[in-house]
Design an enzyme around this catalytic site. Sequence first.
Site, mmCIF file in Angstrom:
data_model
loop_
_atom_site.group_PDB
_atom_site.id
_atom_site.type_symbol
_atom_site.label_atom_id
_atom_site.label_comp_id
_atom_site.label_asym_id
_atom_site.label_seq_id
_atom_site.Cartn_x
_atom_site.Cartn_y
_atom_site.Cartn_z
ATOM 1 N N GLU A 28 0.690 -1.315 -0.021
ATOM 2 C CA GLU A 28 -0.039 0.124 -0.070
ATOM 3 C C GLU A 28 0.872 1.069 0.017
ATOM 4 O OE1 GLU A 28 -4.041 -0.404 1.908
ATOM 5 O OE2 GLU A 28 -3.404 1.205 3.110
ATOM 6 N N GLU A 81 1.929 1.656 -3.443
ATOM 7 C CA GLU A 81 0.922 2.074 -4.021
ATOM 8 C C GLU A 81 0.548 3.802 -3.886
ATOM 9 O OE1 GLU A 81 -2.831 -0.080 -3.530
ATOM 10 O OE2 GLU A 81 -3.772 1.321 -5.027
ATOM 11 N N CYS A 114 -8.464 -2.125 4.183
ATOM 12 C CA CYS A 114 -8.563 -3.222 4.888
ATOM 13 C C CYS A 114 -9.515 -3.946 5.695
ATOM 14 C CB CYS A 114 -6.979 -3.355 5.914
ATOM 15 S SG CYS A 114 -6.407 -1.670 6.098
ATOM 16 N N SER A 126 -7.545 1.771 -2.211
ATOM 17 C CA SER A 126 -6.411 1.120 -2.737
ATOM 18 C C SER A 126 -6.643 -0.077 -3.073
ATOM 19 C CB SER A 126 -5.591 0.668 -1.470
ATOM 20 O OG SER A 126 -4.527 -0.319 -1.451
ATOM 21 N N LYS A 148 -15.410 -9.722 8.177
ATOM 22 C CA LYS A 148 -14.330 -10.691 7.356
ATOM 23 C C LYS A 148 -15.199 -12.172 6.988
ATOM 24 C CE LYS A 148 -10.508 -8.272 8.166
ATOM 25 N NZ LYS A 148 -9.823 -7.677 6.909
ATOM 26 N N GLU A 207 -16.230 -11.151 3.440
ATOM 27 C CA GLU A 207 -15.048 -10.930 2.688
ATOM 28 C C GLU A 207 -14.307 -12.369 2.401
ATOM 29 O OE1 GLU A 207 -11.456 -9.328 4.472
ATOM 30 O OE2 GLU A 207 -10.928 -8.314 2.823
ATOM 31 N N GLU A 240 -14.522 -13.231 -5.712
ATOM 32 C CA GLU A 240 -13.361 -13.012 -6.470
ATOM 33 C C GLU A 240 -11.860 -13.551 -5.609
ATOM 34 O OE1 GLU A 240 -15.409 -10.913 -5.554
ATOM 35 O OE2 GLU A 240 -14.611 -8.936 -4.660
ATOM 36 N N CYS A 262 -10.379 -1.976 14.544
ATOM 37 C CA CYS A 262 -10.707 -3.134 14.892
ATOM 38 C C CYS A 262 -10.753 -3.694 16.166
ATOM 39 C CB CYS A 262 -9.447 -4.163 14.268
ATOM 40 S SG CYS A 262 -9.331 -3.638 12.575
#
Lengths: 594, 154, 386
Positions: free
Chosen positions: A282, A285, A308, A328, A367, A370, A375, A524
Amino acid sequence: MAEKIKINIDGIALEIEKGTTILDAAKSVNVKIPSLCYHEDLCVAGNCRVCVVEVEGRKNLVASCAAPAEDGMVVKTTTPKVRSARTDIISLLVSEHNTQCTTCYRSTNCELQSLASEYNVDSERYLSVLKPNIKVDKSSYSIEKDDSKCVRCQRCVRTCAELQHVNAITVAHKGKDMKISTFMDLPMNDVVCVNCGQCVTHCPTGALTERRYYHEIWDAIGDPDKHVVINTAPSVRVALGEMLGFPVGTRVTGKMVTALKKIGFNSVLDTDFTADLTIIEEGHEFLDRVTRALKNGEKVALPMITSCSPGWVKFIEHMYPEHLDHLSTCKSPQQMFGALTKTFYAEKMGIDPSKIVSVAAMPCAAKKFEANRPEMKSSGYQDVDAGLTTREIGHMIKQSGLDFVNLPDSKFDSYMGESSGAAVIFGATGGVMEAALRTVYEVVTGREVPFKNLAITPVRGLEGIKEATIKLEKVLPAYSFLEGVEVKVAIAHGLKNARTIMDQIKDGKSPYHFIEIMACPGGCIGGGGQPIPTNDEIRKKRIAAIYAEDEGMPIRKSHEVPEIKKIYESYLIKPLGHKSHELLHTHYKKRNRY
Amino acid sequence: MPEIKELVKGLADKYGRARESLMPILQGVVLENNFVSDIAMTEIARELDIATAEVYGTATFYSFLDTEPRGKFVIRVCKTITCDMHGKKRVIEKIEDLLKIKMGETTQDKKFTLLTTNCLGWCHQGPVMLVNSTPYPSLDENKVTEIIMEYMSK
Amino acid sequence: MENVKRVDLIFGEYTQEKYKILEETMKKSNEQIITEMINSGLKGRGGAGFLTGMKWKFTAQEKEPTKYVVCNADEGEPGTFKDREILTKVPRKVFSGMAICGKAIGAKIGFMYLRGEYSYLVPDLMAELDIYHEHAKRFNLDFTIELRMGSGAYICGEESALFESIEGKRGEPRNKPPYPTVSGVFGKPTVINNVETFVNAVMIMKYGAEEFKKIGTTDSRGSKVFSISGDTPKAGIYELELGMTVAQFVEEFGDGDTKAVQVGGASGFCVPRKKFKDTIIGFEGVPTGGSMMIFNSSRSMYNVLHNYLDFFEEESCGQCTPCRVGCQQLLKGIQAVKKGEKPSSYLNQLLKLSENMKITAKCGLGQSVANSFSSIVDNFKEEMIY
């Protein structure tokens, strides 16, 4: 100075600020008034009526959570009149409740159960008015909704609206039919739910819970054919102890690793490893985007926003689909870990990836969703087989019969068990930004960030939106175009604050270059998969534990972790390289807002 | 459903796009369609920039803002005490008989829906019913037959 | 008519009314208007009976520049239909009352919240509103009135629920304080009065507080519009002087076989025959928003109570526990006793519950369920059991 008033609660005279509620006033002198619909995080509803008290001179009882104390008020919290009313109210709640407590996931952690037990209510007092044939909604990968256990306190609705600005759930119908519902009562999976799980951590009962996957994991552990790998997120280690006999804010990293090994996971690894990897990817990036924008004059989406937090990612997909290019492209640490587990790790360990079951221990409900995104199969398999919450891990440890408090400490296994303090702080709001700055600043200038002990304090703390500016001076030749540039960053946690940030971007008025957004208040450590309850006092203690863990680490910067260096040398070759793109980056999907 | 889109947009143009416009818009949709469909609610959410769940939560609070399909003529018979005392039951039975439906149902041709409702404010002339927004007080079996027949021919 | 005193204040002299009283009142100072209102002793006609003049005074005192006047035309109490009659026959008096209030408290906008069941009145009311606005313009009165509709929810008659509904939300009552005079619709200081109250205000402006006070009793000044229904040969709307006993009322309106009168609707009190003589209709006895339902000896009071509880469990907003679950329990409870599934002593438990609902419910709806419940169960226990 706010005006002071004098009141008397249960014989205790006290002076308080005008506008203080009776409930808060009582709390300040350690008089505990039971409550249910009240939650520190949320606006006052005053609808369960459990917190009623007697005020001298008034015929009716008063809901102490909603009523401001008035000068000269004499309050009594446990008179026979109050006790009779409160017992009746709790009995009424029990009468519309599915009281199969023995099989409830929230048993012993249920506010209605404790109240009913405290007041020793008689289940025969009233007839059951529980609606028949209520089906549990298990459509979502992340959240289960069981209306038979709903007490209609509306904490979930207020959470979804006030803290998260999502409004996936609402109060629908009225009278005896009033219920908490989605739009058209659609399954949770079919509505604008971001799976953050904040409704779950704010639910007093078992009406909203995370979908559990640990049964499958127990099965996999018991299967000799399977190689079961678990990686644990940074904020799990500072909260798990709360479920297993430790005070809030205790770090239990070593005991957690030991417990997971004893449970039978073949390998216990650290999500922090891919958190460090995220920083490298990141960070580069970000530098790439800045270079293209400032040096080459290309049109590049800036500010860049972290990706994230899967609750946040789904939020932007629903609410601001036209601005997805600001995200990102880095996968979250969980998904990077999953992809590497069934490729890099499998290769190194010589294990057939089809035999690997990859599990992530997360503070998070999103999560789970996710992990199941279509994908997320860059290894050729489902990269992450299951995302378990801190609570599920706590349950597994309890089920295993381990004496957690007295377990010795162990270290994470390898490969992918090594990490830095920069990765640990991912668990607290501002942590990703701090970790990124520690690396990016050094990449650009060759020097450490100019903060004492590497603690970038402006990005820390519970303020909803935090800002910081870092001036780049005496940069390395390769980044000469950045000389003198003031990098503006912002950090938002809680989707209410994310919306403010996104509205700035939408209006073309965002002054920032780089933004960290976490779906859950506090980041988190306050995630939807963390032990219940969570409130600001608890968030602060977990955050303190996170920073203490960071300071105790020998390596504090992601780019200095030997295993990270090695994986680039031997496998990934370079940040943003071909392999990275294949395994560590992703794309996003436009979703409906309405 | 372009016509629903148009309808909602027209109502939003007329009543505005603030939260307080939600009730008049919902009422406007019901006036036109006799119920608010999921599509209509989604369009309203879009126009007012609020969540669909909020539109649904608000609509379902009000018994006249039906979220289930209703017939062209919605019959609401008052079930409160004085209408009950003065023969509400017979009136309902008569309507059920005439329309060949049970309470709560809609005729197959989607012309009539039969519902009960709480006090309509005609207690001195009960039983009373509303057909859409028109009240019909002092009902008996003959009178209700006449009224229903008239609507059947509409 | 000897038993009851008829009055002709509310419905009288409206045909020629061209907003003359309003025009005259505009010459008075705001202080004069409010003082007159306070001196009249007028209490709100919606049922709760708060002193109207004080409401106006408190709102007038608020510093906030934006204020509102709201006319509560969400008449939904079973047995009440007088506001419909007033709005049909003398809408100009209602608008005048709102405008007088607006001037007195410094509001520029008034809302009339009309229940959806009365939507057939809308065309006429809109036409009347046009006429009102023309007159208001004529004497430079900056006070406009907007019509807002309900859609079938009894609870929206509760003032804070009504505000929520105007704001486009579910009609759920708010926590109090703050009271409407401080924070009402859109969070601004608001006077909310019943339709009839506004008409009374107009009549006070016309005749003066002293004349108004001559009607009625010390605790219940003025006349009251009654909606009379049930077992009576004379069902309808009557404007009567407050302070009569139920016995006098029954003598006039009963069918000769009256066993009970429900005063104040489903949320009011049931007065049995043995208490007719000692019960005064008014704030000193049984208050009423105007609903008077008469039951003769052929009626089952169990059915009556069942009907009321059916009504409450549907019309409760559902947010607070005592009301949402309590209403269901009361209904299920009397059914169980009737069927013999619960002993008759269970009624005592239910009475206790209704008392707890009265002292713990969030708003007037839940608090008043006990009124009809206990007055029917206490007075007609055998009918509940056998």
